[in-house]
Scaffold this motif. Structure first.
Motif, mmCIF file in Angstrom:
data_model
loop_
_atom_site.group_PDB
_atom_site.id
_atom_site.type_symbol
_atom_site.label_atom_id
_atom_site.label_comp_id
_atom_site.label_asym_id
_atom_site.label_seq_id
_atom_site.Cartn_x
_atom_site.Cartn_y
_atom_site.Cartn_z
ATOM 1 N N PRO A 227 0.794 -1.240 0.000
ATOM 2 C CA PRO A 227 0.000 0.000 0.000
ATOM 3 C C PRO A 227 0.822 1.284 0.000
ATOM 4 O O PRO A 227 0.516 2.215 -0.747
ATOM 5 N N VAL A 228 1.874 1.338 0.825
ATOM 6 C CA VAL A 228 2.672 2.569 0.901
ATOM 7 C C VAL A 228 3.352 2.849 -0.426
ATOM 8 O O VAL A 228 3.365 3.991 -0.923
ATOM 9 N N LEU A 229 3.911 1.816 -1.041
ATOM 10 C CA LEU A 229 4.600 1.989 -2.323
ATOM 11 C C LEU A 229 3.613 2.334 -3.431
ATOM 12 O O LEU A 229 3.894 3.184 -4.284
ATOM 13 N N LEU A 230 2.447 1.687 -3.432
ATOM 14 C CA LEU A 230 1.436 1.983 -4.440
ATOM 15 C C LEU A 230 0.986 3.428 -4.325
ATOM 16 O O LEU A 230 0.827 4.128 -5.335
ATOM 17 N N ARG A 231 0.821 3.917 -3.089
ATOM 18 C CA ARG A 231 0.427 5.306 -2.885
ATOM 19 C C ARG A 231 1.516 6.252 -3.405
ATOM 20 O O ARG A 231 1.230 7.298 -3.994
ATOM 21 N N ALA A 232 2.773 5.869 -3.198
ATOM 22 C CA ALA A 232 3.889 6.685 -3.687
ATOM 23 C C ALA A 232 3.912 6.720 -5.215
ATOM 24 O O ALA A 232 4.175 7.768 -5.815
ATOM 25 N N VAL A 233 3.636 5.576 -5.841
ATOM 26 C CA VAL A 233 3.590 5.518 -7.305
ATOM 27 C C VAL A 233 2.479 6.420 -7.837
ATOM 28 O O VAL A 233 2.671 7.175 -8.803
ATOM 29 N N ILE A 234 1.309 6.355 -7.215
ATOM 30 C CA ILE A 234 0.182 7.188 -7.637
ATOM 31 C C ILE A 234 0.543 8.663 -7.537
ATOM 32 O O ILE A 234 0.298 9.450 -8.460
ATOM 33 N N ALA A 235 1.148 9.055 -6.419
ATOM 34 C CA ALA A 235 1.524 10.457 -6.228
ATOM 35 C C ALA A 235 2.571 10.889 -7.245
ATOM 36 O O ALA A 235 2.511 11.999 -7.792
ATOM 37 N N THR A 236 3.530 10.015 -7.526
ATOM 38 C CA THR A 236 4.586 10.350 -8.492
ATOM 39 C C THR A 236 4.011 10.565 -9.884
ATOM 40 O O THR A 236 4.355 11.535 -10.578
ATOM 41 N N VAL A 237 3.127 9.668 -10.304
ATOM 42 C CA VAL A 237 2.494 9.818 -11.613
ATOM 43 C C VAL A 237 1.669 11.104 -11.666
ATOM 44 O O VAL A 237 1.662 11.820 -12.677
ATOM 45 N N GLY A 238 0.997 11.417 -10.566
ATOM 46 C CA GLY A 238 0.223 12.653 -10.511
ATOM 47 C C GLY A 238 1.094 13.886 -10.666
ATOM 48 O O GLY A 238 0.737 14.840 -11.370
ATOM 49 N N VAL A 239 2.260 13.878 -10.022
ATOM 50 C CA VAL A 239 3.184 15.017 -10.132
ATOM 51 C C VAL A 239 3.698 15.146 -11.562
ATOM 52 O O VAL A 239 3.784 16.247 -12.111
ATOM 53 N N VAL A 240 4.029 14.016 -12.176
ATOM 54 C CA VAL A 240 4.494 14.038 -13.576
ATOM 55 C C VAL A 240 3.390 14.598 -14.484
ATOM 56 O O VAL A 240 3.661 15.413 -15.381
ATOM 57 N N ALA A 241 2.161 14.178 -14.240
ATOM 58 C CA ALA A 241 1.042 14.682 -15.032
ATOM 59 C C ALA A 241 0.888 16.196 -14.854
ATOM 60 O O ALA A 241 0.668 16.932 -15.825
#
Length: 247
Positions: A227-241
């Motif tokens: 969960p923690v890593l998945l949340r980090a991936v989601i946030a990273t993709v959001g920042v890139v977007a």
């Protein structure tokens, strides 16, 4: 070939997070496809990839029938509205609100667990949280659907933020729900576009082919992330977007 490979990448990212359009849309522009045609054809092509991601996460959908039906109606309404807005409004109409929505989604994904605990505690004092979430989840999903039908990049980030805060469940099950809601939005928007707009079927077909493969790959990758890593991936993709749209 490159368009199909972009479809693979987009299908993978869409299944785990969302924002796969940030790969396919610029790729189509680089090949000289006009922006509106690229947006429409990209949406149509990614529908099968969305379906592939839903199938890949089918185990996590068990027991979510009522939730999907209720929230799916919000996505249906929002997706149709967003598709017509794309056809009727100038592209500048969402230039301000879209980056703000993505930034908000990233922040909410990061602080979501803490806010969710507060929401759950408050709801428990009033009799508990319904399976479909607190009262504001439905209209929030509908608004995310409007955005998704209009453009769609980072729609998954917004949905994960909404579900993570307003619906009491695990993040992998939220990912499965997000995939279904995104499928509803993209599918109804695609139907509108096919009926009243010009679709480049060669482009749409290549993206569809690639995104189906990517959808299965994304399900395998996403399910293995804690969960923690998945949340980090989601946030990273959001920042890139966010950076890509501001640029």
């Amino acid at each position: 070939m490159l368009i199909a490979l972009a479809g693979v990448a987009a299908g993978t990212i869409n299944t785990v997070v969302g924002s796969g359009s940030l790969i396919t849309f610029p790729t189509l522009l680089a090949f000289g496809v006009p922006p509106v045609t690229a947006n429409i054809s990209n949406n149509v092509g990614l529908v099968l990839g969305n379906l592939s991601g839903v199938v890949g996460y089918r185990r996590e959908l068990v027991g979510q029938r009522n939730r999907i039906l209720r929230l799916g109606s919000a996505s249906l309404l929002g997706g149709v509205t967003g598709a017509f807005l794309l056809l009727w409004l100038p592209s500048s109409a969402f230039d301000t609100i879209v980056p703000a929505l993505i930034a908000l989604g990233v922040v909410l994904v990061l602080v979501g667990p803490r806010i969710q605990r507060s929401v759950a505690a408050r709801a428990a004092s009033r009799g508990g949280v319904p399976d479909h979430g607190v009262w504001w989840v439905w209209p929030a999903v509908a608004l995310a659907g409007v955005y998704g039908g209009y453009f769609g990049a980072a729609q998954g980030v917004l949905l994960m933020a909404i579900l993570g805060i307003g619906v009491i469940d695990g993040i992998q099950r939220h990912t499965a729900t997000k995939n279904v809601l995104a499928l509803v939005v993209n599918a109804v928007a695609a139907l509108v576009f096919i009926a009243v707009a010009d679709v480049d079927w060669t482009v749409a077909g290549l993206i569809a082919l690639g995104s189906v493969v990517g959808g299965q790959a994304g399900a395998g990758v996403g399910r293995r992330l804690p969960p923690v890593l998945l949340r980090a991936v989601i946030a990273t993709v959001g920042v890139v977007a966010l950076v890509a749209l501001l640029a």
